[in-house]
Scaffold this active site. Structure first.
Site, PDB file in Angstrom:
ATOM      1  N   ARG A  65     154.912  55.149 -92.984  1.00  0.00           N
ATOM      2  CA  ARG A  65     154.594  56.090 -91.893  1.00  0.00           C
ATOM      3  C   ARG A  65     153.094  56.052 -91.590  1.00  0.00           C
ATOM      4  O   ARG A  65     152.687  56.021 -90.436  1.00  0.00           O
ATOM      5  CB  ARG A  65     154.978  57.526 -92.263  1.00  0.00           C
ATOM      6  N   ALA A  81     153.334  65.698 -72.509  1.00  0.00           N
ATOM      7  CA  ALA A  81     151.957  66.010 -72.900  1.00  0.00           C
ATOM      8  C   ALA A  81     150.950  65.075 -72.222  1.00  0.00           C
ATOM      9  O   ALA A  81     149.915  65.524 -71.729  1.00  0.00           O
ATOM     10  CB  ALA A  81     151.822  65.914 -74.418  1.00  0.00           C
ATOM     11  N   GLN A 113     151.236  70.945 -86.218  1.00  0.00           N
ATOM     12  CA  GLN A 113     152.272  70.718 -87.235  1.00  0.00           C
ATOM     13  C   GLN A 113     152.355  69.228 -87.565  1.00  0.00           C
ATOM     14  O   GLN A 113     153.113  68.833 -88.432  1.00  0.00           O
ATOM     15  CB  GLN A 113     153.630  71.174 -86.703  1.00  0.00           C
ATOM     16  N   ASN A 114     151.607  68.427 -86.826  1.00  0.00           N
ATOM     17  CA  ASN A 114     151.710  66.979 -87.000  1.00  0.00           C
ATOM     18  C   ASN A 114     150.955  66.518 -88.230  1.00  0.00           C
ATOM     19  O   ASN A 114     149.909  67.061 -88.581  1.00  0.00           O
ATOM     20  CB  ASN A 114     151.191  66.249 -85.756  1.00  0.00           C
ATOM     21  N   THR A 118     156.594  71.102 -79.267  1.00  0.00           N
ATOM     22  CA  THR A 118     157.240  71.567 -80.498  1.00  0.00           C
ATOM     23  C   THR A 118     158.556  72.264 -80.168  1.00  0.00           C
ATOM     24  O   THR A 118     158.649  72.977 -79.170  1.00  0.00           O
ATOM     25  CB  THR A 118     156.321  72.495 -81.328  1.00  0.00           C
ATOM     26  N   HIS A 159     151.174  71.341 -91.747  1.00  0.00           N
ATOM     27  CA  HIS A 159     152.104  70.602 -92.608  1.00  0.00           C
ATOM     28  C   HIS A 159     151.422  69.458 -93.354  1.00  0.00           C
ATOM     29  O   HIS A 159     152.057  68.481 -93.721  1.00  0.00           O
ATOM     30  CB  HIS A 159     153.299  70.113 -91.782  1.00  0.00           C
ATOM     31  N   CYS A 215     146.699  67.436-110.794  1.00  0.00           N
ATOM     32  CA  CYS A 215     145.416  68.147-110.783  1.00  0.00           C
ATOM     33  C   CYS A 215     144.917  68.444-109.365  1.00  0.00           C
ATOM     34  O   CYS A 215     143.880  69.076-109.193  1.00  0.00           O
ATOM     35  CB  CYS A 215     144.363  67.384-111.591  1.00  0.00           C
ATOM     36  N   CYS A 242     146.415  64.124-106.046  1.00  0.00           N
ATOM     37  CA  CYS A 242     147.106  64.055-107.334  1.00  0.00           C
ATOM     38  C   CYS A 242     148.169  65.153-107.395  1.00  0.00           C
ATOM     39  O   CYS A 242     147.913  66.295-107.030  1.00  0.00           O
ATOM     40  CB  CYS A 242     146.112  64.221-108.472  1.00  0.00           C
ATOM     41  N   CYS A 257     143.448  62.133-114.239  1.00  0.00           N
ATOM     42  CA  CYS A 257     144.426  62.659-115.199  1.00  0.00           C
ATOM     43  C   CYS A 257     145.610  61.732-115.422  1.00  0.00           C
ATOM     44  O   CYS A 257     146.438  61.986-116.300  1.00  0.00           O
ATOM     45  CB  CYS A 257     144.883  64.055-114.788  1.00  0.00           C
TER      46      CYS A 257
HETATM   47  P1  NAD Z   1     160.452  68.429 -83.154  1.00  0.00           P
HETATM   48  O1  NAD Z   1     160.790  66.972 -83.311  1.00  0.00           O
HETATM   49  O2  NAD Z   1     161.334  69.432 -83.751  1.00  0.00           O
HETATM   50  O3  NAD Z   1     160.338  68.773 -81.599  1.00  0.00           O
HETATM   51  C1  NAD Z   1     159.622  67.951 -80.713  1.00  0.00           C
HETATM   52  C2  NAD Z   1     159.495  68.665 -79.389  1.00  0.00           C
HETATM   53  O4  NAD Z   1     158.668  67.864 -78.555  1.00  0.00           O
HETATM   54  C3  NAD Z   1     160.808  68.898 -78.656  1.00  0.00           C
HETATM   55  O5  NAD Z   1     160.873  70.215 -78.189  1.00  0.00           O
HETATM   56  C4  NAD Z   1     160.744  67.904 -77.487  1.00  0.00           C
HETATM   57  O6  NAD Z   1     161.418  68.375 -76.329  1.00  0.00           O
HETATM   58  C5  NAD Z   1     159.250  67.811 -77.267  1.00  0.00           C
HETATM   59  N1  NAD Z   1     158.790  66.562 -76.652  1.00  0.00           N
HETATM   60  C6  NAD Z   1     159.354  65.335 -76.717  1.00  0.00           C
HETATM   61  N2  NAD Z   1     158.601  64.444 -76.056  1.00  0.00           N
HETATM   62  C7  NAD Z   1     157.535  65.118 -75.570  1.00  0.00           C
HETATM   63  C8  NAD Z   1     156.398  64.739 -74.802  1.00  0.00           C
HETATM   64  N3  NAD Z   1     156.208  63.458 -74.401  1.00  0.00           N
HETATM   65  N4  NAD Z   1     155.488  65.699 -74.480  1.00  0.00           N
HETATM   66  C9  NAD Z   1     155.662  66.989 -74.860  1.00  0.00           C
HETATM   67  N5  NAD Z   1     156.735  67.392 -75.583  1.00  0.00           N
HETATM   68  C10 NAD Z   1     157.653  66.464 -75.938  1.00  0.00           C
HETATM   69  O7  NAD Z   1     158.955  68.544 -83.656  1.00  0.00           O
HETATM   70  P2  NAD Z   1     158.192  69.768 -84.322  1.00  0.00           P
HETATM   71  O8  NAD Z   1     158.469  71.011 -83.563  1.00  0.00           O
HETATM   72  O9  NAD Z   1     156.814  69.306 -84.489  1.00  0.00           O
HETATM   73  O10 NAD Z   1     158.868  69.936 -85.759  1.00  0.00           O
HETATM   74  C11 NAD Z   1     159.235  68.821 -86.539  1.00  0.00           C
HETATM   75  C12 NAD Z   1     158.496  68.673 -87.867  1.00  0.00           C
HETATM   76  O11 NAD Z   1     158.378  67.280 -88.159  1.00  0.00           O
HETATM   77  C13 NAD Z   1     157.105  69.212 -87.889  1.00  0.00           C
HETATM   78  O12 NAD Z   1     157.014  70.045 -88.991  1.00  0.00           O
HETATM   79  C14 NAD Z   1     156.175  68.022 -88.090  1.00  0.00           C
HETATM   80  O13 NAD Z   1     155.309  68.264 -89.186  1.00  0.00           O
HETATM   81  C15 NAD Z   1     157.053  66.871 -88.451  1.00  0.00           C
HETATM   82  N6  NAD Z   1     156.768  65.626 -87.697  1.00  0.00           N
HETATM   83  C16 NAD Z   1     155.483  65.238 -87.410  1.00  0.00           C
HETATM   84  C17 NAD Z   1     155.237  64.083 -86.655  1.00  0.00           C
HETATM   85  C18 NAD Z   1     153.810  63.651 -86.362  1.00  0.00           C
HETATM   86  O14 NAD Z   1     152.917  63.978 -87.134  1.00  0.00           O
HETATM   87  N7  NAD Z   1     153.540  62.959 -85.260  1.00  0.00           N
HETATM   88  C19 NAD Z   1     156.306  63.334 -86.175  1.00  0.00           C
HETATM   89  C20 NAD Z   1     157.603  63.756 -86.490  1.00  0.00           C
HETATM   90  C21 NAD Z   1     157.819  64.902 -87.238  1.00  0.00           C
HETATM   91 ZN    ZN Z   2     145.050  64.155-111.456  1.00  0.00          ZN
END
Ligand code: NAD
Ligand code: ZN
Length: 250
Positions: free
Chosen positions: A75, A240, A110-111, A197, A128, A139, A136, A159
């Site tokens: 990832r 977005a 949350q990403n 989200t 997240h 520790c 670690c 450790c």
């Molecule tokens: P989710 O996958 O549950 O929801 C994604 C949301 O984004 C949906 O509502 C969808 O309609 C919307 N979406 C899709 N394409 C879009 C775009 N181009 N522009 C704007 N919106 C768009 O994601 P979440 O709510 O973040 O929850 C999932 C969990 O998974 C989180 O806790 C996160 O930490 C993790 N996650 C993170 C990543 C990352 O870091 N890029 C990727 C996948 C999952």
């Molecule tokens: Zn350690």
């Protein structure tokens, strides 16, 4: 004729203009147009038969550290091969503009990717955790970001316990400092921008709910209806990378 009464984008732009302290709350959709696979979409090829609960839980980690480490290493490598999109850049630009007038834009995400940072934003809260924050497991000592890309799974130089991915797994506490900053930012903001989200992961999804209860206006950017759409003062339907530049451009 006053278009701002009827056009959601104009109404949203008016809110952005009027705000001094903006919180941008982002989820996986924020990075979708950068090509970052969602958790489920990434379960292809050699990962096809793996259970997301196993890949994202302390029990799964205990059961097979090498496998879980390899998954997050992939990832992290995937994220390294992507770039911030126009939406990430627009948020960073908006922060620069607001700063000129003494205002601020705080990013709460949350990403687990680092695309906000690479676009030039300071991230106030990674609720997240992050793919590039290995530490670690015993520790808690943080390792440099690139250790996330190391194979085989490394051990702690201090450790000897295993280094673990820096992401928050199901059932784990959110990082306390990040949560406090996010909560504080939410309580003091005068506009929240909710981007990409689904709003179903708690406690993160509580933040827009708290903003809503405090009477803070909320703009949502999402191509689909989410669990948070009902809270939005102005729901903007779209992506977005399309809408954030339109919202931030002056
Ligand atoms: P989710 O996958 O549950 O929801 C994604 C949301 O984004 C949906 O509502 C969808 O309609 C919307 N979406 C899709 N394409 C879009 C775009 N181009 N522009 C704007 N919106 C768009 O994601 P979440 O709510 O973040 O929850 C999932 C969990 O998974 C989180 O806790 C996160 O930490 C993790 N996650 C993170 C990543 C990352 O870091 N890029 C990727 C996948 C999952
Ligand atoms: Zn350690």
């Amino acid at each position: 004729m006053n278009h701002s009464v009827t056009n959601p984008l104009d109404r949203a732009r008016d809110l952005v203009d009027a705000a001094d302290r903006i919180v941008v709350f982002t989820g996986a959709g924020m990075s979708a147009e950068s090509g970052i696979a969602t958790f489920r979409d990434a379960l292809t090829g050699m990962w096809e038969n793996h259970d997301p609960m196993v890949l994202a839980s302390p029990d799964g980690w205990d059961a097979d550290r090498d496998m879980v480490w390899a998954w997050y290493r992939e990832r992290a490598a995937q994220v390294r091969s992507t770039e911030p999109n126009a939406g990430h850049l627009a948020i960073a630009r908006l922060a620069d503009e607001k700063a000129v007038g003494g205002g601020s834009v705080q990013v709460v995400t949350q990403n687990v990717d680092d695309l906000h940072e690479r676009a030039g934003s300071t991230v106030d809260a990674h609720l997240h955790g992050g793919l590039f924050a290995p530490r670690c497991e015993a520790c808690d000592r943080p390792e440099p970001p690139d250790v996330a890309l190391v194979a085989p799974r490394p051990d702690c130089p201090v450790c000897g316990a295993s280094i673990r991915p820096g992401v928050v797994w199901f059932g784990e506490m959110l990082p306390a400092t990040d949560w406090q900053r996010a909560d504080e930012a939410t309580r003091t903001c005068d506009l929240m921008l909710v981007v990409g989200t689904s709003g179903v992961v708690y406690p993160a999804a509580e933040l827009p709910e708290r903003a809503y209860r405090a009477g803070t206006p909320i703009i949502e950017v999402n191509p689909d209806v989410s669990a948070l759409t009902r809270l939005a003062t102005v729901p903007l339907v779209g992506s977005a990378a399309e809408l954030l530049p339109a919202l931030a451009e002056r």
